[in-house]
Design an enzyme around this catalytic site. Structure first.
Site, PDB file in Angstrom:
ATOM      1  N   HIS A  56      93.777  26.785  42.348  1.00 22.56           N
ATOM      2  CA  HIS A  56      95.263  26.893  42.127  1.00 22.56           C
ATOM      3  C   HIS A  56      96.082  25.921  42.954  1.00 22.56           C
ATOM      4  O   HIS A  56      96.977  25.404  42.343  1.00 22.56           O
ATOM      5  CB  HIS A  56      95.573  28.464  42.081  1.00 22.56           C
ATOM      6  N   HIS A 105      88.064  29.431  44.133  1.00 17.77           N
ATOM      7  CA  HIS A 105      89.105  29.725  42.819  1.00 17.77           C
ATOM      8  C   HIS A 105      90.584  29.561  43.242  1.00 17.77           C
ATOM      9  O   HIS A 105      91.118  28.983  42.684  1.00 17.77           O
ATOM     10  CB  HIS A 105      88.861  30.968  42.230  1.00 17.77           C
ATOM     11  N   GLU A 106      90.897  30.131  44.553  1.00 24.45           N
ATOM     12  CA  GLU A 106      92.280  30.016  44.850  1.00 24.45           C
ATOM     13  C   GLU A 106      92.843  28.538  45.230  1.00 24.45           C
ATOM     14  O   GLU A 106      93.833  28.247  44.845  1.00 24.45           O
ATOM     15  CB  GLU A 106      92.530  31.025  45.940  1.00 24.45           C
ATOM     16  N   HIS A 148      98.447  22.911  41.583  1.00 18.59           N
ATOM     17  CA  HIS A 148      99.704  22.745  41.939  1.00 18.59           C
ATOM     18  C   HIS A 148     100.096  21.351  42.426  1.00 18.59           C
ATOM     19  O   HIS A 148     101.274  20.857  41.923  1.00 18.59           O
ATOM     20  CB  HIS A 148     100.060  23.868  43.064  1.00 18.59           C
TER      21      HIS A 148
END
Length: 231
Positions: free
Chosen positions: A100, A96-97, A104
């Site tokens: 991100h 999940h991270e 970006h």
């Protein structure tokens, strides 16, 4: 009092349930060792490299479930329970991270908007309510400007609510990317992906609860000021 109960209590109950759901689901799958016996720290580095994100660093941070990606310095920070354990839960949170970080890198529009709103949203969240009540006190003392000040506080808090709203597609998209990554890279088996998805779904509920709580609080302020205008 009835207004407060209607706008605050239901979201609060949902928030408490969401937090319990996250804790219990994470606790369950943090005890399940993934087939590759890969810690979250190793999995994070591997997934980042798979996405050509060698410029993103991975660090361990303090706290429980404090995992996050910091776009300002391109650092992915993992909590000790995720970084140091080879669990199925760790795979889900790490993916999940990394999602991100991919957002970006690809200039995902909702993430860019959320990042742009963050400074104003922080001010609105921390000081909006203060302006609302300060304005109401001044208005009750006969200062007409007080009501305008209170509405300005509502507007500031409204930015924080919008920030919370924009957070939903950002988080949901990161989870969708995470599930796709776990499948496409073969990092997780079908059953492991299912477990990781359960962790991510529980986490998503906290964002929904946060939005409802913020909307309820905003509604409370608006109704309070509308009542004040009628006096």
């Amino acid at each position: 009092m009835e207004l407060w109960l209607l706008t605050f209590i239901p979201p609060l109950l949902l928030m408490l349930y969401a937090q319990w759901k996250v804790s219990s689901t994470f606790g369950k799958y943090s005890k399940v060792v993934n087939d590759r016996n890969m810690t979250g720290l190793v999995a994070a580095r591997w997934l980042l490299d798979q996405n050509n994100l060698q410029n993103v660093q991975v660090e361990i941070t303090k706290g429980k479930l404090s995992d996050h990606y910091d776009p300002r310095v391109r650092v992915l920070r993992l909590s000790p329970d995720v970084a140091n354990k080879p669990s199925v839960a760790a795979l889900g949170i790490v993916a999940h991270e990394v999602g991100h970080a991919v957002q970006h890198a690809k200039a995902y529009a909702p993430l860019q908007l959320r990042n742009a709103l963050a400074p104003v949203a922080s001010i609105g969240s921390n000081f909006g309510w203060i302006l609302v009540f300060a304005g109401l006190i001044l208005y009750s003392m006969g200062t007409a400007f007080g009501l305008n000040l209170a509405w300005f506080g509502v507007a500031l808090f409204g930015v924080a609510v919008f920030f919370t709203l924009i957070t939903l597609p950002v988080e949901f998209d990161a989870s969708a990317r995470a599930k796709a990554m776990l499948r496409s890279t073969g990092l997780a088996s079908v059953s492991e992906t299912s477990g990781a998805s359960a962790v991510l779904s529980a986490a998503a509920l906290t964002y929904v609860a946060a939005l409802l709580a913020a909307v309820g609080q905003l509604l409370y302020y608006v109704l309070l000021l509308m009542g004040g205008r009628r006096d």
